[in-house]
Design an enzyme around this catalytic site. Structure first.
Site, PDB file in Angstrom:
ATOM      1  N   TYR A 249      19.854  77.806  52.763  1.00  0.00           N
ATOM      2  CA  TYR A 249      20.809  78.682  53.456  1.00  0.00           C
ATOM      3  C   TYR A 249      22.242  78.569  53.142  1.00  0.00           C
ATOM      4  O   TYR A 249      22.680  77.493  52.995  1.00  0.00           O
ATOM      5  CB  TYR A 249      20.769  78.239  55.210  1.00  0.00           C
ATOM      6  CG  TYR A 249      21.839  78.823  55.958  1.00  0.00           C
ATOM      7  CD1 TYR A 249      21.617  80.309  56.406  1.00  0.00           C
ATOM      8  CD2 TYR A 249      22.772  78.253  56.236  1.00  0.00           C
ATOM      9  CE1 TYR A 249      22.412  80.754  57.202  1.00  0.00           C
ATOM     10  CE2 TYR A 249      23.721  78.651  57.221  1.00  0.00           C
ATOM     11  CZ  TYR A 249      23.660  80.081  57.537  1.00  0.00           C
ATOM     12  OH  TYR A 249      24.852  80.445  57.958  1.00  0.00           O
TER      13      TYR A 249
ATOM     14  N   PHE B 125      21.346  71.071  46.460  1.00  0.00           N
ATOM     15  CA  PHE B 125      21.564  71.247  45.152  1.00  0.00           C
ATOM     16  C   PHE B 125      20.687  72.283  44.690  1.00  0.00           C
ATOM     17  O   PHE B 125      19.573  72.378  45.025  1.00  0.00           O
ATOM     18  CB  PHE B 125      21.383  70.100  44.190  1.00  0.00           C
ATOM     19  CG  PHE B 125      22.479  68.861  44.491  1.00  0.00           C
ATOM     20  CD1 PHE B 125      23.232  68.723  45.599  1.00  0.00           C
ATOM     21  CD2 PHE B 125      22.751  67.956  43.462  1.00  0.00           C
ATOM     22  CE1 PHE B 125      23.947  67.509  46.011  1.00  0.00           C
ATOM     23  CE2 PHE B 125      23.426  66.994  43.500  1.00  0.00           C
ATOM     24  CZ  PHE B 125      24.189  66.720  44.872  1.00  0.00           C
TER      25      PHE B 125
ATOM     26  N   GLY C 202      24.852  75.291  41.759  1.00  0.00           N
ATOM     27  CA  GLY C 202      25.642  74.012  41.875  1.00  0.00           C
ATOM     28  C   GLY C 202      25.384  73.683  43.303  1.00  0.00           C
ATOM     29  O   GLY C 202      24.166  72.981  43.423  1.00  0.00           O
TER      30      GLY C 202
ATOM     31  N   TYR D  30      13.811  77.119  49.371  1.00  0.00           N
ATOM     32  CA  TYR D  30      14.616  77.807  50.466  1.00  0.00           C
ATOM     33  C   TYR D  30      15.800  77.207  50.760  1.00  0.00           C
ATOM     34  O   TYR D  30      15.684  76.053  50.806  1.00  0.00           O
ATOM     35  CB  TYR D  30      13.698  78.330  51.603  1.00  0.00           C
ATOM     36  CG  TYR D  30      12.840  79.612  51.289  1.00  0.00           C
ATOM     37  CD1 TYR D  30      13.533  80.796  51.170  1.00  0.00           C
ATOM     38  CD2 TYR D  30      11.719  79.441  51.070  1.00  0.00           C
ATOM     39  CE1 TYR D  30      12.479  82.054  51.167  1.00  0.00           C
ATOM     40  CE2 TYR D  30      10.802  80.510  51.011  1.00  0.00           C
ATOM     41  CZ  TYR D  30      11.326  81.818  50.972  1.00  0.00           C
ATOM     42  OH  TYR D  30      10.568  82.964  50.763  1.00  0.00           O
TER      43      TYR D  30
ATOM     44  N   CYS E 254      14.738  73.397  51.599  1.00  0.00           N
ATOM     45  CA  CYS E 254      14.382  72.796  50.523  1.00  0.00           C
ATOM     46  C   CYS E 254      12.774  72.222  50.406  1.00  0.00           C
ATOM     47  O   CYS E 254      12.318  71.614  49.569  1.00  0.00           O
ATOM     48  CB  CYS E 254      15.283  71.652  50.171  1.00  0.00           C
ATOM     49  SG  CYS E 254      17.026  72.070  50.115  1.00  0.00           S
TER      50      CYS E 254
END
Length: 208
Positions: free
Chosen positions: A76, A143, A155, A74, A173
């Site tokens: 944002y 990333f 990206g 996940y 993350c």
């Protein structure tokens, strides 16, 4: 290198951007369009990468949640964050190595942040760019990568002046106990124009 740089003003809806990016990647694969670096902002949204765990979504009604094809968990996106979609053909560079590409992205972002006197580092274990803050590390750039026939897309997302409270609805993350930060939180008031200029300058030092 004949790379197109596109900067979008205003907020671009996430799904609209992804559809445009995928269309461009298809054309790069076919050889009918140039490679591209696309700089933009999204309205507030949580995105779930291909390895996202539902337990990492802590509040499911705070912002829209969109499943996406990028790697990772996940994340944002929202105002004040510079999203950088990088569409490069690694075959043209004889660099068909995804790990090397991700490391190169890390070098690029670390060098860009250094332009604003921010000491950061790339982590290959907890993918992203981090800043050591007192006794713990905080992520400043996330990333998420995907490839199609060795053409990269998705990206990096760098927090410039992002509202960091918006991360409260997820485990960013999937890394428990880690914080997030931004240039503003680090005391750096930087405009998108200034940051974009540094990004472009440092890009060509890494991706020759």
């Amino acid at each position: 290198m004949d790379i197109e740089w596109q900067i979008s003003s205003g907020l671009v809806e996430y799904e609209v951007a992804v559809n445009a990016m995928v269309s461009r990647v298809d054309k790069i694969v076919q050889g009918s369009e140039r490679e591209m670096v696309w700089l933009l902002e999204h309205p507030p949204v949580y995105t779930a990468g291909t390895s996202a765990n539902s337990s990492d979504l802590l509040i499911d009604n705070l912002f829209p949640v969109i499943k996406t094809t990028r790697g990772g968990k996940y994340s944002y996106h929202g105002p004040g964050q510079r999203v950088v979609y990088v569409m490069l053909d690694l075959k043209r560079r004889n660099r068909c190595d995804i790990r090397a590409y991700v490391r190169d992205l890390g070098v690029w972002i670390v060098n860009t942040l250094a332009e604003f006197a921010i000491d950061s580092y790339f982590s290959s274990e907890n993918i992203g760019v981090w800043v050591q803050n007192d006794m713990h590390s905080e992520k400043i750039a996330a990333f998420g990568i995907r490839l199609r026939r060795w053409v990269t897309y998705h990206g990096v997302a760098i927090n410039i002046s992002t509202d960091l409270t918006h991360y409260s609805g997820i485990v960013p993350c999937g890394i428990l106990g880690s914080g997030v930060t931004s240039l503003r939180a680090l005391g750096k008031e930087v405009t998108f124009e200034q940051f974009d200029s540094a990004l472009k300058k440092e890009f060509y030092k890494v991706f020759a």
